[in-house]
Design an enzyme around this catalytic site. Structure first.
Site, PDB file in Angstrom:
ATOM      1  N   ASP A   8       0.832  -1.201   0.000  1.00 25.60           N
ATOM      2  CA  ASP A   8       0.000   0.000   0.000  1.00 25.60           C
ATOM      3  C   ASP A   8       0.873   1.261   0.000  1.00 25.60           C
ATOM      4  O   ASP A   8       2.029   1.221   0.441  1.00 25.60           O
ATOM      5  CB  ASP A   8      -0.875  -0.052   1.260  1.00 25.60           C
ATOM      6  CG  ASP A   8      -1.839   1.109   1.365  1.00 25.60           C
ATOM      7  OD1 ASP A   8      -2.290   1.611   0.315  1.00 25.60           O
ATOM      8  OD2 ASP A   8      -2.151   1.495   2.513  1.00 25.60           O
ATOM      9  N   ASP A  10      -0.458   5.018   0.907  1.00 29.18           N
ATOM     10  CA  ASP A  10      -0.791   5.943   2.002  1.00 29.18           C
ATOM     11  C   ASP A  10      -0.844   5.219   3.339  1.00 29.18           C
ATOM     12  O   ASP A  10      -1.585   4.241   3.499  1.00 29.18           O
ATOM     13  CB  ASP A  10      -2.146   6.614   1.740  1.00 29.18           C
ATOM     14  CG  ASP A  10      -2.125   7.372   0.431  1.00 29.18           C
ATOM     15  OD1 ASP A  10      -1.079   7.968   0.111  1.00 29.18           O
ATOM     16  OD2 ASP A  10      -3.145   7.346  -0.276  1.00 29.18           O
TER      17      ASP A  10
END
Lengths: 173, 173
Positions: A8, A10
């Site tokens: 991922d 953020d």
């Protein structure tokens, strides 16, 4: 064959919370702590978050998560790394996010990047994410990266990691 | 469960060739035809293509492929549609492509959009694309949308379609 890891952006590669706390304080005068917003999604914790992330530039200047560059570069030799970000809701985020990756993670090729609206479209063996919504339905091994939104998450399916140093210990033999 | 279709953007939803012919003519004075460049990839047919598509704005104003909006809206009711575009090589293309989709295909939600560098990451039942490189290794049913680059492609794995009207006839019961 190398195992494939979905990483991922953020809250995992990009350290987004310090920026959210700063803008919230600037707009309201109120400095929140991680405990204040524990268990809340970003948009619940920060009522103006959707406006902030819609603006050009928000994602272009986020700080890099401590240790992430060094460890991801090592993982990139041992695994097939795919950086996957939920980004298609916010048109201005896309070019900013790609430029940010090119600047800070230049060893990640454009072929290893996915911007989408539903991570379940991508198949892999391992997922590192801070959002339970992405991890819960993933068929492979899941690592939940500690962030305020998941502080109270106790899903035993996920292995909690608090830093990239911990990820390195687990995933680099 | 609905079948999942991966739909390409450039050369399938976005009518990119007329724009490439126009810019090439403007820069060189030479008007090419589809037969002139049959079987060549865009970057082989148009030596300056990478410069053109790197500039902000190129993808924002492409014409919509004839019939694509009407037929894709029908398909969107019968199938799980995912619009997948190879876009992460060109940072400026990303925001332009998303804005273009929002303008012309507003019935496609942001959750149905993927920008990536490798379509083999996405699993689906059917793929509609003009690039053999995307279709050849796809495990499901493949439709090759006629464009100059694939005019000489005779791979019997792929069903050739020359228009969205043909796609409608095949895929809408």
């Amino acid at each position: 064959m190398k195992k494939k890891i979905i990483v991922d952006m953020d809250g995992v590669l990009a350290d987004v919370y310090p920026r959210l706390f700063d803008i919230h304080e600037k707009e309201t005068g109120d400095r929140l702590s991680a405990e204040d917003i524990a268990g809340k999604l970003e948009e619940e914790a920060f009522p103006n978050q959707r406006r902030w992330v819609s603006e050009p530039g928000f994602f272009r200047t986020l700080p890099v998560m401590e240790g992430s560059r060094k460890v991801l570069e090592k993982l990139n030799k041992e695994y097939d790394i795919i950086v996957v970000s939920l980004a298609t809701e916010f048109p201005n985020s896309l070019t900013d996010k790609l430029m940010w990756l090119k600047e800070h993670f230049s060893f990640i090729s454009w072929k290893q990047i996915v911007f989408c609206g539903d991570k379940s479209l991508i198949k892999a063996d391992i997922m590192i994410d801070d959002h339970p919504k992405n991890l819960d339905n993933f068929a492979g091994k899941t690592y939940i990266f500690t962030q305020p939104l998941n502080l109270h998450n106790n899903n035993s399916k996920h292995t909690r990691v608090n830093s990239w140093a911990e990820i390195e210990k687990i995933l680099i033999p």
